[in-house]
Design an enzyme around this catalytic site. Structure first.
Site, PDB file in Angstrom:
ATOM      1  CD  GLU A 136      21.637  13.668  -7.727  1.00 15.60           C
ATOM      2  OE1 GLU A 136      20.766  13.153  -8.256  1.00 15.60           O
ATOM      3  OE2 GLU A 136      21.705  14.825  -7.154  1.00 15.60           O
TER       4      GLU A 136
ATOM      5  CD  GLU B 150      17.278  16.251  -4.839  1.00 15.62           C
ATOM      6  OE1 GLU B 150      16.859  15.543  -5.750  1.00 15.62           O
ATOM      7  OE2 GLU B 150      18.632  16.547  -4.730  1.00 15.62           O
TER       8      GLU B 150
HETATM    9  C1  LER Z   1      18.228  15.230  -8.494  1.00 14.90           C
HETATM   10  O1  LER Z   1      18.730  14.443  -7.436  1.00 14.90           O
HETATM   11  C2  LER Z   1      18.900  16.384  -8.718  1.00 14.90           C
HETATM   12  O2  LER Z   1      19.540  17.079  -7.740  1.00 14.90           O
HETATM   13  C3  LER Z   1      18.404  17.176  -9.618  1.00 14.90           C
HETATM   14  O3  LER Z   1      19.529  18.574  -9.669  1.00 14.90           O
HETATM   15  C4  LER Z   1      18.677  16.721 -10.984  1.00 14.90           C
HETATM   16  O4  LER Z   1      19.680  16.853 -11.784  1.00 14.90           O
HETATM   17 MN    MN Z   2      20.118  15.470  -5.830  1.00 19.34          MN
END
Ligand code: LER
Ligand code: MN
Length: 270
Positions: A247, A153
């Protein structure tokens, strides 16, 4: 595309962008009632959730496991794949391997977000990227052994100085030659870093492995100013059939954030 919603069981992450907290069974029941396809789990460690209990909860509620996060490795244990100290890097790698062993049997990929760390005076950026590349290379192999994948990510500039955009992420993965590592494209981080969300997704193409479905302000889709129409169109164009996973901050409350997400999901993917 499929819908997912996050569940955090990590007390140290409180305040973070997760919809449901603490009670896995209740989260699964609400996710099912709202019509989600899956949950995305942030466990307090690789051994913290009994796989048999999780299997039963998922089956009882007709849910899949979209992905498993490793953020607790950083938030609680300060483990980073790019730490200056080799012993800490080894511990970080072992930690992620154990999460892969937990997630693999559920067919769920494992997320490398905050555990990627950041460059600093002790670990200049080229060195940090070499450490990170070595780690992803080893995790690629381990994911193969457990028949799953790793999601790398790119984060916004306030959370890492290693890889901030999807195009840098795709180039980084291409250079490593990994087979089972894909990009996790978090629309909140992208809103800060990308010139244009849809163009960035189109350019990342086959590297897009998972999407964090968040609005510009990290609230549920539809509660900020991101235009999701071109975003979903771009995902369709590249043939993306994975998850749009919420998220997001649990605002105004977890159930309302989840409900808003599933309504936005249906509206944009119908
Ligand atoms: C985790 O998926 C993310 O996006 C980070 O910003 C941790 O908060
Ligand atoms: Mn994230």
């Amino acid at each position: 595309m499929k819908s997912a919603v996050t569940v955090s069981l990590v007390p140290e992450a409180r305040g973070g962008p997760f919809v449901f907290w603490d009670d896995l069974a209740a989260a699964c029941r609400t996710a099912k009632a709202l019509g989600f396809d899956a949950i995305e789990l942030f466990p307090p460690g690789p051994d913290a959730v009994d796989p048999r209990d999780l299997r039963e909860l998922l089956d009882d509620n007709g849910l899949s496991l979209a992905a498993v996060g490793t953020g607790v490795g950083w938030v609680k244990h300060k483990l980073s794949l790019t730490a200056a100290d080799g012993a800490t890097r080894d511990k970080a790698l072992d930690f992620v391997k154990k999460v892969i062993e937990f997630a693999g049997p559920f067919g769920a990929p494992v997320i490398i977000g905050s555990m990627q760390g950041r460059a600093d005076d002790a670990v200049p950026k080229p060195v940090a990227l070499r450490y990170l590349g070595n780690a992803l290379f080893k995790l690629d192999e381990h994911a193969g052994d457990y028949d799953t994948r790793v999601l790398y990510e790119p984060l916004n500039r306030y959370e890492t100085n290693l890889v901030n955009t999807q195009s840098d992420g795709a180039a980084f993965l291409a250079g490593l030659g990994v087979q089972r590592v894909a990009l996790l494209c978090d629309l909140y981080h992208m809103n800060i870093e990308e010139v244009n969300l849809a163009d960035a997704l189109r350019a990342a193409g086959k590297y897009v492995g998972h999407v964090h479905f968040a609005d510009s302000n990290r609230r549920a889709a539809g509660m900020g100013h991101t235009d999701f129409t071109p975003v979903v169109k771009a995902l369709r164009e590249i043939g993306y059939a994975g998850y749009l996973s919420a998220e997001v901050l649990p605002l105004p409350d977890p159930e309302a954030a989840a409900r808003q997400t599933i309504e936005a999901f249906r509206k944009h993917t119908a």
